[in-house]
Design an enzyme around this catalytic site. Structure first.
Site, PDB file in Angstrom:
ATOM      1  N   GLN A  11       0.815  -1.222   0.000  1.00  0.00           N
ATOM      2  CA  GLN A  11       0.000   0.000   0.000  1.00  0.00           C
ATOM      3  C   GLN A  11       0.844   1.266   0.000  1.00  0.00           C
ATOM      4  O   GLN A  11       0.701   2.132  -0.858  1.00  0.00           O
ATOM      5  CB  GLN A  11      -0.908   0.020   1.240  1.00  0.00           C
ATOM      6  N   ALA A  59       7.070  -4.594   4.951  1.00  0.00           N
ATOM      7  CA  ALA A  59       6.984  -5.278   6.245  1.00  0.00           C
ATOM      8  C   ALA A  59       6.176  -6.554   6.082  1.00  0.00           C
ATOM      9  O   ALA A  59       5.412  -6.712   5.130  1.00  0.00           O
ATOM     10  CB  ALA A  59       6.318  -4.381   7.293  1.00  0.00           C
ATOM     11  N   TYR A 130       3.846  -9.636  15.672  1.00  0.00           N
ATOM     12  CA  TYR A 130       4.057  -8.543  14.724  1.00  0.00           C
ATOM     13  C   TYR A 130       4.645  -7.318  15.418  1.00  0.00           C
ATOM     14  O   TYR A 130       5.659  -6.759  14.980  1.00  0.00           O
ATOM     15  CB  TYR A 130       2.728  -8.183  14.044  1.00  0.00           C
ATOM     16  N   LYS A 134       8.420  -5.665  14.863  1.00  0.00           N
ATOM     17  CA  LYS A 134       8.572  -4.276  14.409  1.00  0.00           C
ATOM     18  C   LYS A 134       9.387  -3.460  15.403  1.00  0.00           C
ATOM     19  O   LYS A 134      10.200  -2.616  15.004  1.00  0.00           O
ATOM     20  CB  LYS A 134       7.192  -3.646  14.184  1.00  0.00           C
TER      21      LYS A 134
END
Length: 311
Positions: A11, A59, A130, A134
């Site tokens: 995106q 990611a 997740y 990160k």
């Protein structure tokens, strides 16, 4: 300026590609050319291209799947950014890396029990794989000594790929009723707005006396988000209302009902509070932030039926 852009099919990467082209020569390798789970390929790509600037929106974002694919999530979200930072430092290049609200536990409240925004100085405490991976990526970049911007954002949507906006549009066409979680708070962020604003932040890099001067003044960690707040139910309601107004549903708008997170269990725990305080970003870059509803309206002006059906 030579710019390496990762994740150009995602995106944000997709939205960044065109505007970055106005700032330099952009190399945006596809996944078969740059697999972020392959450390040797990441090093080789950077050493061969020798960028002045690395932009990393890529990611592993399958939040629920990450609970069972921790090794892959860690490779993409933690190890790859660490390599980028190491190679950027050796080249004297800059690194812009995008991170997430999921580095926090989502429990921040005021004295009245209401959600309030997280600041860059707040303690991190990720509650799922997740978020943990990160955060590890952030920490690797910060400890590398490279010139960097880490931009934490949340609830990203666009007319490209798979996201909440396109999913709600598809479901609104298929169903007469939608049940949407109403006790998780955050700020929806248009990928187009994030990309445009990212390029505005970086515009000063070429105007500075030297890149080193710009990085000395601006490098660091920032929360990056539009203004306002919503829960997922409110976000969905805004999407359906706009789509109905634009006659893009081809049927009567569905009835929306708010439900609690406990009524919609997921493998990975979601934060109750994803709000990000952006005062540091506004002060450092003299930004006026638009309200998320204005960004949504602008995004949906480009909506066609094909985009809505691809979710």
């Amino acid at each position: 300026m030579r710019i390496l852009l990762t994740g150009s099919n995602g995106q944000l990467g997709n939205a960044l590609h065109a505007p970055l082209g106005q700032q330099g020569s952009v190399y945006a390798p596809l996944r078969n050319e740059l697999d972020l789970s392959n450390p040797d390929q990441v090093r080789q790509c950077i050493r061969e291209f020798k960028p002045d600037l690395i932009i990393n929106p890529a990611a592993y974002t399958a939040v629920d799947l990450a609970e069972t694919e921790e090794k892959l999530a860690h490779a993409v979200n933690a190890e790859a950014p660490a390599i980028m930072a190491e190679e950027a430092r050796k080249l004297g290049a800059g690194l812009v890396h995008y991170s997430t609200d999921y580095v926090f536990d989502g429990e921040k409240l005021d004295q009245h029990g209401q959600v309030i925004p997280y600041l860059e100085t707040d303690t991190t405490n990720p509650q799922n794989v997740y978020g943990k991976t990160k955060l590890a990526g952030e920490q690797a970049i910060q400890s590398s000594g490279c010139r960097h911007l880490i931009l934490r954002t949340s609830w990203v949507y666009s007319l490209h790929g798979k996201n909440f906006l396109l999913t709600i549009l598809r479901l609104a066409r298929e169903r007469d009723q939608l049940r949407i979680v109403n006790d998780q708070w955050g700020t929806p962020n248009s990928a187009a707005w994030l990309a445009e604003t990212s390029c505005s932040l970086l515009a000063g890099l070429q105007q500075a006396n030297t890149p080193a001067d710009w990085w000395a003044e601006h490098a660091g960690l920032y929360h990056f988000s539009a203004a306002g707040k919503a829960n997922w139910f409110e976000f969905a309601t805004a999407i359906v209302t706009l789509a109905d107004r634009q006659n893009k549903l081809n049927k009567a708008a569905p009835a929306l009902t708010g439900i609690s997170s406990s009524e919609y269990p997921t493998p990975a725990r979601r934060p109750h509070n994803s709000l990000l305080g952006t005062q540091k970003l506004q002060d450092q870059f003299a930004l006026d932030l638009p309200h998320w509803q204005d960004c949504l309206q602008e995004c949906m002006q480009g909506l066609d039926q094909t985009a809505a059906q691809t979710a």
